[in-house]
Design a protein around this motif. Sequence first.
Motif, PDB file in Angstrom:
ATOM      1  N   GLU A   1       1.837 -48.523  15.532  1.00 47.29           N
ATOM      2  CA  GLU A   1       2.557 -47.448  15.060  1.00 47.29           C
ATOM      3  C   GLU A   1       3.834 -47.238  15.581  1.00 47.29           C
ATOM      4  O   GLU A   1       4.333 -47.617  16.858  1.00 47.29           O
ATOM      5  N   SER A   2       5.425 -47.740  15.352  1.00 42.48           N
ATOM      6  CA  SER A   2       6.714 -47.455  16.126  1.00 42.48           C
ATOM      7  C   SER A   2       7.440 -45.844  15.684  1.00 42.48           C
ATOM      8  O   SER A   2       8.627 -45.983  16.173  1.00 42.48           O
ATOM      9  N   GLN A   3       6.855 -45.356  14.968  1.00 43.26           N
ATOM     10  CA  GLN A   3       7.732 -44.081  14.872  1.00 43.26           C
ATOM     11  C   GLN A   3       7.541 -43.261  16.076  1.00 43.26           C
ATOM     12  O   GLN A   3       6.357 -42.844  16.567  1.00 43.26           O
ATOM     13  N   GLU A   4       8.530 -42.739  16.910  1.00 41.79           N
ATOM     14  CA  GLU A   4       8.884 -42.267  17.906  1.00 41.79           C
ATOM     15  C   GLU A   4       7.805 -40.289  18.003  1.00 41.79           C
ATOM     16  O   GLU A   4       7.722 -40.032  19.096  1.00 41.79           O
ATOM     17  N   ASP A   5       8.449 -40.184  16.582  1.00 40.94           N
ATOM     18  CA  ASP A   5       7.887 -38.225  16.579  1.00 40.94           C
ATOM     19  C   ASP A   5       5.896 -38.902  16.984  1.00 40.94           C
ATOM     20  O   ASP A   5       5.374 -38.688  18.012  1.00 40.94           O
ATOM     21  N   LYS A   6       5.361 -39.421  16.291  1.00 43.37           N
ATOM     22  CA  LYS A   6       3.509 -40.096  16.565  1.00 43.37           C
ATOM     23  C   LYS A   6       3.911 -40.070  18.255  1.00 43.37           C
ATOM     24  O   LYS A   6       2.933 -39.837  19.250  1.00 43.37           O
TER      25      LYS A   6
ATOM     26  N   THR B   1       2.963 -47.782   9.152  1.00 43.09           N
ATOM     27  CA  THR B   1       3.228 -47.837  11.475  1.00 43.09           C
ATOM     28  C   THR B   1       4.215 -48.948  11.562  1.00 43.09           C
ATOM     29  O   THR B   1       5.229 -48.005  12.397  1.00 43.09           O
TER      30      THR B   1
ATOM     31  N   HIS C   1       7.643 -51.500  11.846  1.00 45.28           N
ATOM     32  CA  HIS C   1       9.316 -51.468  11.191  1.00 45.28           C
ATOM     33  C   HIS C   1       9.205 -52.818   9.749  1.00 45.28           C
ATOM     34  O   HIS C   1      10.126 -52.562   9.143  1.00 45.28           O
TER      35      HIS C   1
ATOM     36  N   ARG D   1       8.965 -51.250   6.950  1.00 43.91           N
ATOM     37  CA  ARG D   1       9.712 -50.322   6.545  1.00 43.91           C
ATOM     38  C   ARG D   1      11.532 -51.567   6.070  1.00 43.91           C
ATOM     39  O   ARG D   1      11.142 -51.951   4.758  1.00 43.91           O
TER      40      ARG D   1
END
Lengths: 122, 337
Positions: free
Chosen positions: A85-90, B311, B313, B316
């Motif tokens: 997971e690369s999303q900051e909010d996670k 999930t 980069h 995307r």
Amino acid sequence: MSKTILIVDDSASVRQVVSIALRGAGYEVVTAADGQDALKQLDGKRIHLIISDVNMPNMDGITLVGEVKKLPSYKFTPIIMLTTESQEDKKRQAQAAGAKAWVTKPFQPAQMLAAVSKLIMP
Amino acid sequence: MVEFLIAAVALAAGYLLGVRRHRRPVSEDTGPADHERGITEFAAAVAPVWSSQIESSRVQMETAVAAVTTEFSQIVDNLDAVLTSSSAVLEDSQGGGSFDRGRQRLGNVVGTLDDALSSKREALRDLETLLGLNDDLKQMTSEVAQIAAQTNLLALNASIEAARAGEAGAGFGIVALEVRQLAERSFQTSEKMAGRVEGIAGAIAGALAKAEGDTEREGAAVARANSEVTEVLDDLGAVFAGLRESSDRLERAAVGIRSGVSEAIVNLQFQDRIGQVLEHLRDNIGRMPAVASSGNLDARSLLAELEATYTMHQEREAHHTGARTAAAVPESEITFF
């Protein structure tokens, strides 16, 4: 006496890779395939640290962190999130839930072991 | 695998977009309702098959990679066990272990033989001393014989003098005779003693000669044994040194193999990333029949749903650029909270 670490990941190969790295460093390992399975595995066992994936079926890793923190016997058990997971909010959610570290996959065993030895209870 | 998926998804998207683009001209022939139904039937027929193929491939890959990981981990464990065992055996045999203990014990055996030989040589020296004392006895016996001879001569002179004295010397003559007899017996006794001493000297000299011969042979045997033991130990030492060198080479090779296998195990984490991509595609393709049957063939909406599941980069990036070459996987990062 060696420390026991619970590895939670829906990928069998990731569970294997993490297990190999930890066993090679002298740790005992217990594994679970998702959050629900992890809560069953805890069941009074002496677990010194938890390494959990974030995105998993049945119960995701961030929910698992929240559930573990509700358990009196495990509320101080450090938890490392191991994820693609690369999303900051996670990441922020995991921190808010009580996780101690965030490690992105693919991990290097030496880095993981350094994080484990930093967080594990003496 | 990924190439196949990209082609499959592109085909489906192309088909749906194509149908949409050509909806009006086609509908002039068959009517819009037929085309909407056709699209719905197409999506309902194709999407489950694609989804199940993706899922089947994902599960196969996961199972195979997990099995490979297990095999690799067993190889690493076996290498560790072999290295530990080999190292322990050679450490024990070469480095102050059984080899040195063996050398010490054999040295003790040779030392014991040397001690026994030294004791024997000591006994030989005692015998030589005894032989010297026997020579003294022989000399003393000879002196006793001379004394007896002189006494006899003296007694003879005394007898002559007694006879010359006549009646007055008769008693003295008897004494002189007794003295002569005693001198004779002393001489005979000294003769016997000389014979015995000669016999003892011969016996001692014989024993000494035999013991010296034996000691010489035993000394040679001990020296030979010592030399053999030294040579055998040197040979064994050379064998152990060869084994150590060979073991060191094997150990270096095994460490290299272990490191390579460990690196390969780490690289098998690719399965988790690819597996997630496949899951996202599978789920999005699974949504196609519902989208098609809704009558609103909005590709952007479906793709937005797909993007929301990403999930990584790389997902995307590939989504927006359409790049078929996989973007570099970033280095692992650790954040402590």
